[in-house]
Design an enzyme around this catalytic site. Structure first.
Site, mmCIF file in Angstrom:
data_model
loop_
_atom_site.group_PDB
_atom_site.id
_atom_site.type_symbol
_atom_site.label_atom_id
_atom_site.label_comp_id
_atom_site.label_asym_id
_atom_site.label_seq_id
_atom_site.Cartn_x
_atom_site.Cartn_y
_atom_site.Cartn_z
ATOM 1 N N CYS A 1 0.858 -1.176 0.000
ATOM 2 C CA CYS A 1 0.000 0.000 0.000
ATOM 3 C C CYS A 1 0.899 1.232 0.000
ATOM 4 O O CYS A 1 2.095 1.140 0.184
ATOM 5 C CB CYS A 1 -0.867 -0.011 1.244
ATOM 6 S SG CYS A 1 -1.730 -1.572 1.427
ATOM 7 N N ARG B 1 1.073 2.097 -5.994
ATOM 8 C CA ARG B 1 1.334 1.028 -5.027
ATOM 9 C C ARG B 1 0.079 0.225 -4.689
ATOM 10 O O ARG B 1 0.151 -0.801 -4.021
ATOM 11 C CB ARG B 1 1.900 1.623 -3.737
ATOM 12 C CG ARG B 1 3.194 2.379 -3.934
ATOM 13 C CD ARG B 1 3.703 2.924 -2.630
ATOM 14 N NE ARG B 1 4.102 1.851 -1.742
ATOM 15 C CZ ARG B 1 5.298 1.295 -1.724
ATOM 16 N NH1 ARG B 1 6.230 1.711 -2.556
ATOM 17 N NH2 ARG B 1 5.582 0.320 -0.883
ATOM 18 N N TRP C 1 -3.713 -1.752 -1.402
ATOM 19 C CA TRP C 1 -3.745 -2.957 -2.223
ATOM 20 C C TRP C 1 -4.176 -4.051 -1.264
ATOM 21 O O TRP C 1 -3.450 -4.425 -0.348
ATOM 22 C CB TRP C 1 -2.372 -3.252 -2.809
ATOM 23 C CG TRP C 1 -2.379 -4.335 -3.844
ATOM 24 C CD1 TRP C 1 -2.704 -4.204 -5.162
ATOM 25 C CD2 TRP C 1 -2.024 -5.713 -3.655
ATOM 26 N NE1 TRP C 1 -2.583 -5.410 -5.801
ATOM 27 C CE2 TRP C 1 -2.170 -6.353 -4.911
ATOM 28 C CE3 TRP C 1 -1.610 -6.460 -2.567
ATOM 29 C CZ2 TRP C 1 -1.916 -7.703 -5.090
ATOM 30 C CZ3 TRP C 1 -1.345 -7.808 -2.746
ATOM 31 C CH2 TRP C 1 -1.503 -8.423 -4.006
ATOM 32 N N ASN D 1 0.810 -0.645 6.027
ATOM 33 C CA ASN D 1 1.238 -1.367 4.830
ATOM 34 C C ASN D 1 1.899 -2.654 5.285
ATOM 35 O O ASN D 1 2.789 -2.608 6.134
ATOM 36 C CB ASN D 1 2.242 -0.495 4.051
ATOM 37 C CG ASN D 1 2.860 -1.226 2.879
ATOM 38 O OD1 ASN D 1 2.278 -2.169 2.353
ATOM 39 N ND2 ASN D 1 4.040 -0.798 2.474
ATOM 40 N N GLY D 2 1.476 -3.800 4.758
ATOM 41 C CA GLY D 2 2.092 -5.069 5.141
ATOM 42 C C GLY D 2 1.052 -6.020 5.691
ATOM 43 O O GLY D 2 -0.141 -5.861 5.439
ATOM 44 N N GLU E 1 8.852 -12.088 -21.774
ATOM 45 C CA GLU E 1 8.545 -10.731 -21.302
ATOM 46 C C GLU E 1 7.473 -10.078 -22.189
ATOM 47 O O GLU E 1 6.569 -9.400 -21.688
ATOM 48 C CB GLU E 1 9.839 -9.900 -21.277
ATOM 49 C CG GLU E 1 9.686 -8.407 -21.017
ATOM 50 C CD GLU E 1 9.092 -8.048 -19.653
ATOM 51 O OE1 GLU E 1 8.831 -8.950 -18.841
ATOM 52 O OE2 GLU E 1 8.860 -6.842 -19.420
ATOM 53 N N LYS F 1 3.913 -8.696 -20.710
ATOM 54 C CA LYS F 1 3.427 -7.319 -20.897
ATOM 55 C C LYS F 1 2.001 -7.336 -21.434
ATOM 56 O O LYS F 1 1.154 -6.558 -21.009
ATOM 57 C CB LYS F 1 4.343 -6.547 -21.864
ATOM 58 C CG LYS F 1 5.649 -6.117 -21.270
ATOM 59 C CD LYS F 1 5.538 -4.909 -20.385
ATOM 60 C CE LYS F 1 6.052 -4.973 -19.008
ATOM 61 N NZ LYS F 1 6.622 -5.939 -18.280
ATOM 62 N N GLU G 1 -0.578 -8.595 -18.691
ATOM 63 C CA GLU G 1 -0.882 -7.702 -17.576
ATOM 64 C C GLU G 1 -1.561 -6.413 -18.027
ATOM 65 O O GLU G 1 -2.298 -5.806 -17.255
ATOM 66 C CB GLU G 1 0.361 -7.413 -16.721
ATOM 67 C CG GLU G 1 1.467 -6.685 -17.422
ATOM 68 C CD GLU G 1 2.706 -6.527 -16.557
ATOM 69 O OE1 GLU G 1 2.601 -6.539 -15.325
ATOM 70 O OE2 GLU G 1 3.799 -6.386 -17.130
ATOM 71 N N HIS H 1 7.115 -29.652 -29.490
ATOM 72 C CA HIS H 1 6.895 -30.658 -28.443
ATOM 73 C C HIS H 1 5.540 -30.478 -27.748
ATOM 74 O O HIS H 1 5.347 -30.991 -26.653
ATOM 75 C CB HIS H 1 8.036 -30.616 -27.425
ATOM 76 C CG HIS H 1 9.364 -30.932 -28.041
ATOM 77 N ND1 HIS H 1 9.708 -32.191 -28.473
ATOM 78 C CD2 HIS H 1 10.412 -30.130 -28.352
ATOM 79 C CE1 HIS H 1 10.922 -32.162 -28.998
ATOM 80 N NE2 HIS H 1 11.363 -30.916 -28.940
ATOM 81 N N LYS I 1 2.524 -2.027 -7.809
ATOM 82 C CA LYS I 1 3.889 -1.824 -8.286
ATOM 83 C C LYS I 1 4.901 -2.609 -7.474
ATOM 84 O O LYS I 1 5.801 -3.222 -8.016
ATOM 85 C CB LYS I 1 4.221 -0.334 -8.253
ATOM 86 C CG LYS I 1 5.598 0.016 -8.812
ATOM 87 C CD LYS I 1 5.639 -0.159 -10.304
ATOM 88 C CE LYS I 1 7.015 0.085 -10.898
ATOM 89 N NZ LYS I 1 7.131 -0.538 -12.222
HETATM 90 C C1 F6R Z 1 5.782 -6.752 -14.672
HETATM 91 C C2 F6R Z 1 6.252 -6.328 -13.367
HETATM 92 C C3 F6R Z 1 6.401 -7.342 -12.295
HETATM 93 C C4 F6R Z 1 7.686 -7.085 -11.498
HETATM 94 C C5 F6R Z 1 7.799 -8.055 -10.320
HETATM 95 C C6 F6R Z 1 9.090 -7.863 -9.561
HETATM 96 O O1 F6R Z 1 5.701 -5.674 -15.560
HETATM 97 O O2 F6R Z 1 6.509 -5.173 -13.156
HETATM 98 O O3 F6R Z 1 6.389 -8.641 -12.819
HETATM 99 O O4 F6R Z 1 8.782 -7.234 -12.358
HETATM 100 O O5 F6R Z 1 6.714 -7.867 -9.454
HETATM 101 O O6 F6R Z 1 9.193 -6.575 -9.055
HETATM 102 P P1 F6R Z 1 10.573 -5.986 -8.581
HETATM 103 O O7 F6R Z 1 11.478 -5.914 -9.764
HETATM 104 O O8 F6R Z 1 10.242 -4.633 -8.038
HETATM 105 O O9 F6R Z 1 11.113 -6.916 -7.543
#
Ligand code: F6R
Length: 616
Positions: free
Chosen positions: A2, A27, A77, A103-104, A486, A490, A493, A509, A611
Site C-alpha cells: 500500500c 502502489r 492494495w 502497509n504489510g 517478457e 506485458k 498484464e 513438443h 507496483k
Molecule cells: C511486470 C512487473 C512485475 C515485477 C515483479 C518484480 O511488468 O513489473 O512482474 O517485475 O513484481 O518486481 P521488482 O522488480 O520490483 O522486484
C-alpha cells in the site's frame, strides 16, 4: 504494497496528503483514505472510500475535512478483507481517538483480535490493521504517549508492517514504525513528511531519512526522533533525493508507461555512466565483494520475480558465456522452499526494480543465512533489498511509476551485462580487448533503442490491426527466449488477453497444437551469426506459418532470409545476439501499451496489480 503518507506542518494536511497519495497510487488502488487531527474539536476527522483516489476526492468534495495541519493517508492494495469502504484505511480505535494506516501483513492479528474481542472491543473491519488501532488507543488511554505506545504495540506484532498513527489528544505529531515494509521521512522547513516512497513529498523536500528495521519514528514540525522498538535512541540514514518532480510526472504522454518506454535510451545511458574507463575496463566500485572472493565463486544463482526474473534469464546466457561460471535462475518465491544448495562460494544475484518485493527479500535472507553472498541489482536507492544484501549495483532508470516494468527491465539487463563482464575481467575469462568491444557496443545501445522508438508508429499500427485477437503467442531462441516471455507478460498484464512465450525449439513438443488460422505469433529472430540460431529460428517460423499463423517478426535490418515467412516485420538495428534483448523487447512494450490503450484499459494501473509486491 500500500502507499502511506503522513504530514505535520503549517499547510492544510488534507491537501498535502491527497497530493502525496496521488503519487503513490501506483502502489495500490483498491481504496484510499485520509485522517487529520481536528484540533479545535479535539477529534479525528477522516474519510475513506473503496476504489481509486478519485472516489475519495469526490467524497471529500469542495469543503473536505476540517482545517488541520497533522494527518495521515493511505492507498490500499487489499490483502485481508475485500476492497470496500469499511476495510479501507485509516482505521480507528474503539473511541476514535487514534487513527492508523498500515502497509504489510500483521501475521498474528487473529490471536490479537480474539483477545481484544474477549475484552469487549468491537472491531468493524476484516483487516489485520484494525487491531493495531485498538491496541495503540488502549495504550495512550492508559497514559503512554503515542511514541511509547507504538514501541510497545510493535513489540507484540508479528509479520511485515509500516504503521503510521495520529492521536487526537496529541495534535502535533505523527508516529510511525517500520518492519519489513518501506518508510522514508522527508524533512522540510518547518514541516515533516512520512511516506512509503519519496515521490509523495519530493515536491516539498529532497532531504530524506531512510528508516531501518524495527525503528519507530516520531515526526513534528521541527524534526524527527528515531527510537528502536525497545525505546532506545536510534538513527535513520540521511540522504538527498537526486531526482525531481518532473521525473515523476507524465511529461505530455498519456501514460507513465509510455513515457518510461521513451525514456529508455537515457535510462540505459545513465546506467552505463561511470562504470567503465575510457579504454573499456569495467569499474564497479560499488560491488563491495572483494576480487579474491569473486574469483572463488563457483556458482551463481539469480533470484527475482516477474519481469526482473526474465532479466535474470538473459543474465544466465551472458554470465555463462563470458565467465564460464555455472548460473541458475530461479523464481524468488520458489527458491527458499526447495532447500537449494548454497555455500560461501555461491553468489546469489537478486534483481528487483522496487527493492521491496517480499518474495525476493525472503529469498535473500535465506541465502544469507546459508552464508551465500548476495548482490542486489536494484533501482530504488535505500530500499530494503540493497540494504540487506552484501553488495549492490544500482540501475539508474529513475522513478518507474507505471505498474508494468519497462525502463526498469532494460536497465536491469544493462546491470547484468556489466556484472557478467566485470566477473569476466576479474577472473580473466575474457581478454581486455574483448570486454572493451562489448562495452563499446553497450555504449551504442541508447542510440539503437532510440532508432527502434523512432519506428513506434509502425508498431502502433500493428496494435490497431491486431486489436481484436484474444490470443497472441511469442517465440524466441537463446537470449530471445526471455524476450518472448517478457513480451507475453506485458500483453497479459496490460491487455488482459491470453499471451504465452515459448522457446521456439520447444514449440513442436506440444504448444504447436495451439496454432490456428490467423493466430498472431511474434517471433524474435536472432541476428545472423556463425551459430545455427538464425537458421533454427527460421524453421520454427516456417512451422507456425505453415499451420496458418500470422507471423510478426522482429528481425535485424538486412535480414532478407526472413522476408518470405514474415507477415509483418519490425526491423531492429544489427547488434550481437546477447545484447539483442535490449532492442527486441522495445516493440513488444510499445505493442502492449498501445493495444491496452485501444482496449480502453488503465495502462498505468492494470487491474489486480500493484507496483511493489510486499507480501509473499
Ligand atoms: C511486470 C512487473 C512485475 C515485477 C515483479 C518484480 O511488468 O513489473 O512482474 O517485475 O513484481 O518486481 P521488482 O522488480 O520490483 O522486484
Amino acid at each position: 504494497m500500500c502507499g502511506i503518507v503522513g504530514y505535520v506542518g503549517p499547510r492544510q494536511a488534507q491537501d498535502v496528503i491527497v497530493e502525496g497519495l496521488r503519487r503513490l497510487e501506483y502502489r495500490g488502488y483498491d481504496s484510499a483514505g485520509v485522517a487529520v487531527v481536528d484540533e479545535a474539536a479535539g477529534l479525528i476527522a477522516s474519510d475513506k472510500r473503496a476504489g481509486k483516489l478519485a472516489n475519495l476526492e469526490k467524497a471529500l468534495g469542495v469543503d473536505g475535512l476540517p482545517a488541520a495541519t497533522t494527518g495521515i493517508g493511505h492507498t490500499r492494495w487489499a490483502t485481508h478483507g475485500a476492497p470496500n469502504d469499511v476495510n479501507a484505511h485509516p482505521h480507528l480505535g474503539a473511541e476514535a481517538r487514534v487513527a492508523v494506516v498500515h502497509n504489510g501483513i500483521i501475521e498474528n492479528f487473529a490471536a490479537l483480535r480474539t483477545a481484544l474481542e474477549n475484552e469487549g472491543h468491537r472491531l468493524v473491519s476484516e483487516t489485520d490493521t484494525e487491531v493495531a488501532a485498538h491496541l495503540l488507543e488502549r495504550a495512550v488511554a492508559d497514559g503512554a504517549d503515542l511514541t511509547s505506545a507504538m514501541e510497545e504495540v510493535c513489540g507484540r506484532l508479528e509479520g511485515a508492517f509500516t504503521l503510521v498513527a495520529i492521536d487526537s489528544q496529541d495534535p502535533d505529531r505523527v508516529v510511525a514504525a517500520r518492519r519489513n515494509s518501506p518508510l522514508v521521512v522527508g524533512m522540510g522547513d518547518g514541516e515533516t513528511f512520512l511516506a512509503s516512497d519519496v515521490a509523495a513529498f519530493i515536491e516539498h523536500t529532497r532531504d530524506a531519512l531512510e528508516l531501518g528495521q524495527d525503528q519507530v519514528v516520531t515526526i513534528t514540525r521541527d524534526g524527527v526522533e528515531v527510537t528502536t522498538f525497545d525505546g532506545e535512541p536510534s538513527e535513520g540514514l540521511h540522504y538527498v533525493v537526486d531526482w525531481d518532480l518532473s521525473a515523476a510526472e507524465k511529461g505530455g504522454y498519456d501514460w507513465f508507461m509510455r513515457k518510461e518506454i521513451f525514456e529508455q535510451p537515457r535510462a540505459v545511458a545513465d546506467s552505463l555512466l561511470g562504470r567503465h574507463t575510457e579504454d573499456g575496463a569495467l569499474q564497479l566500485d560499488e560491488v563491495r565483494i572483494t576480487e579474491d572472493e569473486l574469483r572463488d565463486i563457483d556458482k551463481i544463482i539469480v533470484i527475482a520475480c516477474g519481469t526482473s526474473f526474465y532479466a535474470g534469464l538473459v543474465a544466465k546466457y551472458a554470465i555463462e558465456h563470458w565467465t564460464r561460471i555455472p548460473c541458475e535462475v530461479e523464481l524468488a518465491s520458489e527458491f527458499r522452499y526447495r532447500d537449494p544448495i548454497l555455500t560461501r562460494d555461491t553468489l546469489v544475484v537478486a534483481i528487483s526494480q522496487s527493492g521491496e518485493t517480499a518474495d525476493t527479500l525472503m529469498a535473500i535472507r535465506y541465502a544469507r543465512s546459508q552464508r551465500a553472498k548476495v548482490l542486489a541489482i536494484c533501482n530504488s536507492n535505500g530500499s530494503t533489498i540493497p540494504r540487506e544484501s552484501d553488495a549492490v549495483i544500482y540501475t539508474h532508470a529513475g522513478p518507474e511509476i507505471g505498474v508494468a516494468s519497462t525502463k526498469g527491465y532494460l536497465t536491469q539487463l544493462v546491470a547484468c551485462y556489466l556484472l557478467a563482464l566485470y566477473l569476466a575481467q576479474v577472473r580473466g575469462t575474457r581478454f581486455g580487448d574483448e570486454i572493451a568491444t562489448i562495452v563499446r557496443e553497450l555504449e551504442e545501445m541508447p542510440q539503437h533503442i532510440q532508432h527502434v522508438l523512432d519506428g513506434s508508429d509502425a508498431v502502433y499500427d500493428l496494435a490497431r490491426r491486431y486489436v481484436d485477437h484474444r490470443s497472441v503467442l511469442f517465440l524466441g531462441r537463446h537470449a530471445g527466449y526471455p524476450v518472448a516471455l517478457e513480451g507475453a507478460l506485458k500483453l497479459k498484464e496490460l491487455a488482459y488477453i491470453h499471451a504465452e512465450g515459448f522457446a521456439a525449439g520447444e514449440l513442436k513438443h506440444g504448444p504447436i497444437a495451439l496454432i490456428e488460422e490467423g493466430l498472431p505469433v511474434f517471433c524474435v529472430v536472432p541476428p545472423r551469426g556463425r551459430d545455427q540460431l538464425h537458421a533454427k529460428m527460421l524453421s520454427g517460423i516456417q512451422e507456425v506459418k505453415a499451420r496458418g499463423a500470422r507471423t510478426l517478426c522482429l528481425a535485424e535490418e538486412d535480414d532478407d532470409a526472413i522476408t518470405p515467412y514474415a507477415d509483418e516485420i519490425v526491423r531492429l538495428p544489427k547488434v550481437s545476439t546477447l545484447l539483442q534483448p535490449l532492442l527486441a523487447v522495445v516493440p513488444l512494450q510499445l505493442f502492449a501499451c498501445e493495444l491496452a490503450t485501444l482496449l480502453g484499459h488503465d495502462v498505468d494501473q492494470p487491474r489486480n496489480l500493484a507496483k511493489s509486491v510486499t507480501v509473499e
